[in-house]
Design an enzyme around this catalytic site. Structure first.
Site, PDB file in Angstrom:
ATOM      1  N   HIS A 204       0.818  -1.218   0.000  1.00  0.00           N
ATOM      2  CA  HIS A 204       0.000   0.000   0.000  1.00  0.00           C
ATOM      3  C   HIS A 204       0.854   1.273   0.000  1.00  0.00           C
ATOM      4  CE1 HIS A 204       0.483   0.046   4.419  1.00  0.00           C
ATOM      5  NE2 HIS A 204       0.078   1.294   4.386  1.00  0.00           N
ATOM      6  N   LYS A 208       0.567   5.498  -2.067  1.00  0.00           N
ATOM      7  CA  LYS A 208       0.577   6.814  -1.414  1.00  0.00           C
ATOM      8  C   LYS A 208       1.062   7.870  -2.401  1.00  0.00           C
ATOM      9  CE  LYS A 208       1.483   4.979   3.236  1.00  0.00           C
ATOM     10  NZ  LYS A 208       0.461   5.400   4.166  1.00  0.00           N
ATOM     11  N   GLU A 242       6.453   4.321  14.017  1.00  0.00           N
ATOM     12  CA  GLU A 242       5.038   4.394  14.443  1.00  0.00           C
ATOM     13  C   GLU A 242       5.003   4.590  15.947  1.00  0.00           C
ATOM     14  OE1 GLU A 242       2.279   1.619  12.029  1.00  0.00           O
ATOM     15  OE2 GLU A 242       4.135   0.519  12.296  1.00  0.00           O
ATOM     16  N   ASP A 261       7.470  -7.356   8.433  1.00  0.00           N
ATOM     17  CA  ASP A 261       6.194  -6.638   8.313  1.00  0.00           C
ATOM     18  C   ASP A 261       6.318  -5.440   7.372  1.00  0.00           C
ATOM     19  OD1 ASP A 261       3.524  -5.864   8.883  1.00  0.00           O
ATOM     20  OD2 ASP A 261       4.190  -4.540  10.497  1.00  0.00           O
ATOM     21  N   HIS A 266       7.560  -2.345   2.204  1.00  0.00           N
ATOM     22  CA  HIS A 266       7.462  -0.890   2.075  1.00  0.00           C
ATOM     23  C   HIS A 266       8.841  -0.214   1.967  1.00  0.00           C
ATOM     24  CE1 HIS A 266       3.481  -1.897   3.194  1.00  0.00           C
ATOM     25  NE2 HIS A 266       3.553  -1.673   4.490  1.00  0.00           N
TER      26      HIS A 266
HETATM   27  C1  BG6 Z   1       1.229  -2.234   7.400  1.00  0.00           C
HETATM   28  C2  BG6 Z   1       1.845  -2.976   8.561  1.00  0.00           C
HETATM   29  O1  BG6 Z   1       1.721  -2.722   6.189  1.00  0.00           O
HETATM   30  O2  BG6 Z   1       1.536  -0.858   7.496  1.00  0.00           O
HETATM   31  C3  BG6 Z   1       1.425  -2.379   9.883  1.00  0.00           C
HETATM   32  O3  BG6 Z   1       1.453  -4.344   8.527  1.00  0.00           O
HETATM   33  C4  BG6 Z   1       1.649  -0.894   9.901  1.00  0.00           C
HETATM   34  O4  BG6 Z   1       2.127  -3.005  10.948  1.00  0.00           O
HETATM   35  C5  BG6 Z   1       1.026  -0.250   8.660  1.00  0.00           C
HETATM   36  O5  BG6 Z   1       1.064  -0.364  11.077  1.00  0.00           O
HETATM   37  C6  BG6 Z   1       1.324   1.237   8.603  1.00  0.00           C
HETATM   38  O6  BG6 Z   1       0.705   1.793   7.487  1.00  0.00           O
HETATM   39  P1  BG6 Z   1       0.614   3.366   7.323  1.00  0.00           P
HETATM   40  O7  BG6 Z   1       0.011   3.551   5.981  1.00  0.00           O
HETATM   41  O8  BG6 Z   1      -0.226   3.864   8.453  1.00  0.00           O
HETATM   42  O9  BG6 Z   1       2.020   3.870   7.420  1.00  0.00           O
END
Ligand code: BG6
Length: 512
Positions: A204, A208, A242, A261, A266
């Site tokens: 995902h 962005k 985070e 993860d 990412h």
């Molecule tokens: C996900 C992870 O891919 O991305 C999560 O599995 C994480 O652990 C999340 O919290 C964070 O996504 P974003 O878009 O809020 O940075």
């Protein structure tokens, strides 16, 4: 701009063109695992937001597949709740009425043949009642252990079959495997049932806006690219911090950890976009081939003890609230060695990046939520100024803030007014919120729309996934033999060993 350029990723195209051209054609989206956290918080609201923006056709249909014994109406109620709670755009009754007329629920286990027969009937019914023309995308928002069952059942029921006028696609959520070997097995299973071009692996982060903007920033401007190399860049830091813990996700997270993860996917994708050469076009193949070259060129240092760090959050206070440590989270194994913080150095063995370390780090329960890519520049070889005059001058830096406060900052030295040439760091800032009036769509809006349109540039292909595991596997093996991760307090910037890792090389982590 050439007329023949594909439109999918063209950052120069105006928003109006995009709106006109990028409306999904007839089709249905089937979500497996529709009662899960991701579907509730992200997928269902994103579908509604797309509908609200007029980007879905009137007959668009959404089928939920899950174990609950729900009627279509109960499912509609569930979707309505999640939309009201988490959609980005306002709730509009007329949009909801049209969307909810196309909601269906299929009740069953992932390996229950009868449920797939029902799914097939539901899709046929939608074809005649809503004009979906037999097009369907199957979104697997489920634990990977069920992937092969679902693909197998879809194949047996003929649900993956289509002729040249229709499409059947599969969308897979990460994790794509646990290591290289399991990723290869998984790829083989999915590719047995779906053609490569019909498989959409979701990362995902690639949906962005700020991540797509890396391409515009680098390749639509002339001022930055000349500096984007080992002649000027001292090192690169890619951070995904985070402030939350694992919440109720121990079932998924425990045994996976921070590196699997979010770094395997990412952060390595961010690295690929930052370090790659200019593609010949934004055609998916051209883009992918540049990313693959970079991932292929990534190497790990020999000394993993000195160049990696991992940690696990302890209990304590964060944001004025008492929070439990990882081992006390509900559902984690006693004495779990899963890391909630991971950091390591990689090198990109290309002429552009020779000798420039890339430091990657990701963690939960850190000082604040921030994802950024920072290019930290070399100091100038000879300073005219005295040590005193430059005491507050750091290294120049160019920071791409992926989130929050999306934007780009350049840090450089400036004379402090009314001093005898004292120089101090200042910054020059671009913020999306200041420069653009329209708000950015959520990543999942963009990605679901791309799936329905069959546009693959933002989805990693199996080679990228496998190369990422090739990078991570030796680190995971090293950590697996290294016992318990170092504890760190919530609200801090991770374990001391991460600071020591950079300090050995005369560098420090940014404190964003
Ligand atoms: C996900 C992870 O891919 O991305 C999560 O599995 C994480 O652990 C999340 O919290 C964070 O996504 P974003 O878009 O809020 O940075």
């Amino acid at each position: 701009m050439s007329q023949t350029q594909p439109l999918g990723l063209n950052p120069l195209r105006s928003a109006d063109d995009r709106r006109l051209l990028r409306i999904a054609g007839p089709g249905a989206l089937v979500i497996f695992g529709v009662t899960g956290d991701l579907a509730q918080r992200k997928l269902l609201p994103a579908v509604y937001d797309l509908a609200n923006r007029g980007l879905l056709p009137p007959g668009f249909s959404l089928v939920g597949f899950g174990r609950r014994e729900w009627s279509h109406e109960q499912f509609a109620e569930f979707v309505a709740q999640s939309v009201r709670r988490s959609a980005r755009t306002p709730f509009r009754e007329s949009v909801w009425q049209q969307l909810s007329a196309g909601l269906r629920f299929v009740s069953g286990a992932f390996d229950d043949p009868a449920a797939y027969a029902t799914l097939s009937e539901v899709l046929s019914e939608l074809e005649s009642s809503r004009g979906t023309r037999g097009n369907a995308a199957f979104y697997l928002s489920i634990p990977p252990r069920h992937f092969s069952d679902v693909c197998d059942r879809l194949a047996r029921e003929g649900l993956a079959d289509h002729d040249e006028n229709t499409w059947r696609r599969v969308v897979i959520e990460k994790p794509f495997g646990h290591d290289l070997e399991s990723a290869q097995r998984l790829n083989a299973v999915v590719e047995q049932v779906f053609a490569r071009d019909d498989i959409f692996r979701i990362d995902h982060y690639l949906g962005k806006e700020t991540v797509q903007n890396i391409l515009a920033f680098r390749f639509a401007n002339s001022v930055f690219e000349p500096l984007w190399n080992a002649n000027y860049v001292d090192h690169v830091q890619i951070t995904m911090a985070e402030d939350i813990g694992i919440g109720g996700r121990a079932g998924y997270y425990d045994g996976i950890g921070a590196a699997r993860d979010v770094i395997q996917n990412h952060l390595l994708q961010l690295l690929a976009l930052t370090a790659m050469e200019e593609p010949t076009s934004f055609d998916p193949r051209a883009l992918r081939s540049e990313k693959i070259k970079v991932l292929n060129a990534v190497g790990l240092p020999d000394d993993l003890a000195a160049n990696t760090a991992r940690g696990q959050y302890l209990g304590g206070w964060q944001g004025g609230r008492e929070v439990v440590g990882y081992l006390d989270e509900e559902g984690t194994a006693p004495n779990s060695v899963t890391e909630t913080y991971a950091a390591f150095r990689v090198d990109v063995h290309t002429r552009r990046w020779a000798g420039v370390p890339f430091y990657l780090r990701a963690g939960k329960r850190l000082g604040r939520r921030v994802t950024e890519i920072a290019l930290v520049f070399k100091r100038i070889p000879q300073l005219l100024f005295t040590e005193h005059q430059t005491a507050a001058l750091g290294q120049n830096a160019l920071v791409i803030r992926v989130q929050p406060e999306e934007g780009i900052t350049i840090r450089f030295g400036s004379k402090v007014p009314d001093t005898n040439m004292e120089v101090r760091d200042v910054s020059m800032d671009f913020g999306y919120g200041h420069s653009f009036t329209e708000s950015s769509p959520e990543a999942y809006e963009r990605l679901i729309l791309d799936v329905l349109l069959g546009e693959p540039p933002l989805f990693p292909q199996h080679r990228e996934v496998e190369l990422s595991w090739r990078i991570l596997d030796p680190i995971e093996r090293f950590w697996a033999a290294s016992g318990q991760p170092e504890g760190y307090r919530p609200g801090t910037w991770g374990p001391a060993s991460a600071d020591a890792m950079l300090a050995r090389e005369g560098r420090t982590w940014r404190r964003p």
